[in-house]
Design a protein around this motif. Structure first.
Motif, PDB file in Angstrom:
ATOM      1  N   ILE A 119       0.870  -1.168   0.000  1.00 37.34           N
ATOM      2  CA  ILE A 119       0.000   0.000   0.000  1.00 37.34           C
ATOM      3  C   ILE A 119       0.909   1.220   0.000  1.00 37.34           C
ATOM      4  N   ALA A 120       0.632   2.170  -0.891  1.00 41.79           N
ATOM      5  CA  ALA A 120       1.503   3.337  -1.019  1.00 41.79           C
ATOM      6  C   ALA A 120       0.699   4.577  -1.347  1.00 41.79           C
ATOM      7  N   ASP A 121       1.349   5.697  -1.185  1.00 38.12           N
ATOM      8  CA  ASP A 121       0.800   6.970  -1.631  1.00 38.12           C
ATOM      9  C   ASP A 121       1.237   7.166  -3.078  1.00 38.12           C
ATOM     10  N   PHE A 122       0.356   7.696  -3.916  1.00 38.38           N
ATOM     11  CA  PHE A 122       0.701   7.912  -5.320  1.00 38.38           C
ATOM     12  C   PHE A 122       1.947   8.784  -5.474  1.00 38.38           C
ATOM     13  N   GLY A 123       2.236   9.632  -4.483  1.00 40.49           N
ATOM     14  CA  GLY A 123       3.374  10.532  -4.568  1.00 40.49           C
ATOM     15  C   GLY A 123       4.675   9.950  -4.059  1.00 40.49           C
ATOM     16  N   ASP A 124       4.654   8.717  -3.529  1.00 43.31           N
ATOM     17  CA  ASP A 124       5.851   8.101  -2.967  1.00 43.31           C
ATOM     18  C   ASP A 124       6.892   7.822  -4.057  1.00 43.31           C
ATOM     19  N   ALA A 125       8.139   8.227  -3.812  1.00 39.84           N
ATOM     20  CA  ALA A 125       9.202   8.102  -4.819  1.00 39.84           C
ATOM     21  C   ALA A 125       9.472   6.650  -5.201  1.00 39.84           C
ATOM     22  N   ALA A 126       9.468   5.742  -4.225  1.00 41.56           N
ATOM     23  CA  ALA A 126       9.719   4.324  -4.522  1.00 41.56           C
ATOM     24  C   ALA A 126       8.593   3.746  -5.369  1.00 41.56           C
ATOM     25  N   TYR A 127       7.348   4.116  -5.057  1.00 41.59           N
ATOM     26  CA  TYR A 127       6.203   3.638  -5.843  1.00 41.59           C
ATOM     27  C   TYR A 127       6.294   4.137  -7.282  1.00 41.59           C
ATOM     28  N   LYS A 128       6.624   5.420  -7.456  1.00 36.26           N
ATOM     29  CA  LYS A 128       6.761   5.978  -8.810  1.00 36.26           C
ATOM     30  C   LYS A 128       7.855   5.254  -9.590  1.00 36.26           C
ATOM     31  N   THR A 129       8.974   4.987  -8.921  1.00 36.52           N
ATOM     32  CA  THR A 129      10.085   4.307  -9.591  1.00 36.52           C
ATOM     33  C   THR A 129       9.709   2.885  -9.986  1.00 36.52           C
ATOM     34  N   LEU A 130       9.032   2.187  -9.082  1.00 32.63           N
ATOM     35  CA  LEU A 130       8.548   0.840  -9.392  1.00 32.63           C
ATOM     36  C   LEU A 130       7.680   0.856 -10.638  1.00 32.63           C
ATOM     37  N   ARG A 131       6.766   1.821 -10.721  1.00 31.05           N
ATOM     38  CA  ARG A 131       5.872   1.932 -11.876  1.00 31.05           C
ATOM     39  C   ARG A 131       6.643   2.218 -13.161  1.00 31.05           C
ATOM     40  N   LEU A 132       7.598   3.145 -13.093  1.00 32.62           N
ATOM     41  CA  LEU A 132       8.360   3.522 -14.290  1.00 32.62           C
ATOM     42  C   LEU A 132       9.236   2.375 -14.791  1.00 32.62           C
ATOM     43  N   VAL A 133       9.870   1.670 -13.871  1.00 34.20           N
ATOM     44  CA  VAL A 133      10.718   0.541 -14.286  1.00 34.20           C
ATOM     45  C   VAL A 133       9.863  -0.552 -14.902  1.00 34.20           C
ATOM     46  N   GLU A 134       8.733  -0.882 -14.263  1.00 29.69           N
ATOM     47  CA  GLU A 134       7.863  -1.929 -14.809  1.00 29.69           C
ATOM     48  C   GLU A 134       7.328  -1.534 -16.185  1.00 29.69           C
ATOM     49  N   GLN A 135       6.945  -0.278 -16.354  1.00 30.63           N
ATOM     50  CA  GLN A 135       6.401   0.180 -17.631  1.00 30.63           C
ATOM     51  C   GLN A 135       7.432   0.112 -18.757  1.00 30.63           C
ATOM     52  N   SER A 175      -5.421   9.486  -2.267  1.00 32.36           N
ATOM     53  CA  SER A 175      -4.122   9.295  -2.916  1.00 32.36           C
ATOM     54  C   SER A 175      -3.459   7.982  -2.517  1.00 32.36           C
ATOM     55  N   ILE A 176      -4.200   7.070  -1.907  1.00 29.48           N
ATOM     56  CA  ILE A 176      -3.644   5.796  -1.450  1.00 29.48           C
ATOM     57  C   ILE A 176      -3.991   4.701  -2.459  1.00 29.48           C
ATOM     58  N   VAL A 177      -2.991   3.900  -2.780  1.00 25.66           N
ATOM     59  CA  VAL A 177      -3.179   2.822  -3.748  1.00 25.66           C
ATOM     60  C   VAL A 177      -2.654   1.517  -3.170  1.00 25.66           C
ATOM     61  N   SER A 178      -3.360   0.429  -3.407  1.00 25.53           N
ATOM     62  CA  SER A 178      -2.805  -0.893  -3.107  1.00 25.53           C
ATOM     63  C   SER A 178      -2.348  -1.474  -4.438  1.00 25.53           C
ATOM     64  N   TRP A 179      -1.238  -2.169  -4.419  1.00 27.83           N
ATOM     65  CA  TRP A 179      -0.640  -2.650  -5.659  1.00 27.83           C
ATOM     66  C   TRP A 179      -0.038  -4.036  -5.466  1.00 27.83           C
TER      67      TRP A 179
END
Length: 195
Positions: A119-135, A175-179
């Protein structure tokens, strides 16, 4: 005290936690996927600004080297970080009495994956990086170097490289997401057991 026993669960909720760090890497810049990643960079703040261009992640407008020596991102709010391994085998058929008529399986390959969820905040740097690398796994040849320590109270450590696949999200509230995402191993993982 009489009556029903009182159970305190607050300590148990933290007892199963892992520390899980990732470093975005470019496949073409890693020369030895069997060696343990360096993890010599610093931890990126969760509030850092993350941008992406031409296969390079930047933190607060500073480009990362995209090697295992880059800064690392800590995935917080994890609800799963389970290691699963698999062994491939070839069947050998013999017609003598030594095996009592049973086939013999010879191990030929190993593979692993780590099922991640959190579970993360959409603005969390680690979450954003995870999304960008996966994409950009396919388009720009991105992977991650990873290090998992734990669970809480132990020092067992698993490190290696992997490809992020199968991302799923669910917007919980505001702004909370589960992934969920699977880290599929790229080469072997390195295991340091608790002493």
């Amino acid at each position: 005290r009489t009556g029903f026993p009182v159970f305190v669960m607050s300590n148990f909720s933290a007892a199963f936690g892992y520390t899980f760090d990732i470093v975005p890497v470019k496949n073409s810049l890693i020369t030895d996927f069997s060696a343990a990643p360096a993890f010599s960079g610093s931890q990126v703040a969760s509030t850092a600004a993350i941008t992406y261009s031409a296969g390079v992640i930047s933190v607060d407008a500073v480009a990362e080297p995209m090697t295992d020596a880059g800064d690392f991102f800590r995935l917080t709010g994890l609800t799963a970080a389970s290691l699963e391994t698999e062994t491939g085998s070839e069947e050998i058929y013999t017609y003598d009495d030594a095996t009592s008529g049973f086939n013999q399986a010879v191990a030929t390959t190993k593979s692993f994956e780590i099922a991640l969820a959190g579970i993360a905040d959409f603005g969390d740097a680690a979450y954003k990086t995870l999304r960008l690398v996966e994409q950009n796994t396919v388009a720009d040849g991105l992977r991650v170097a990873f290090k998992r320590v734990g669970p809480t109270g132990t020092t067992e450590e698993i490190t290696g490289y992997g490809t992020l696949t199968g991302f799923t999200e669910s917007n919980e509230v505001s702004s909370i997401v589960s992934w969920e995402c699977t880290l599929t191993g790229y080469g072997p993982y390195n295991l340091t057991l608790q002493a």
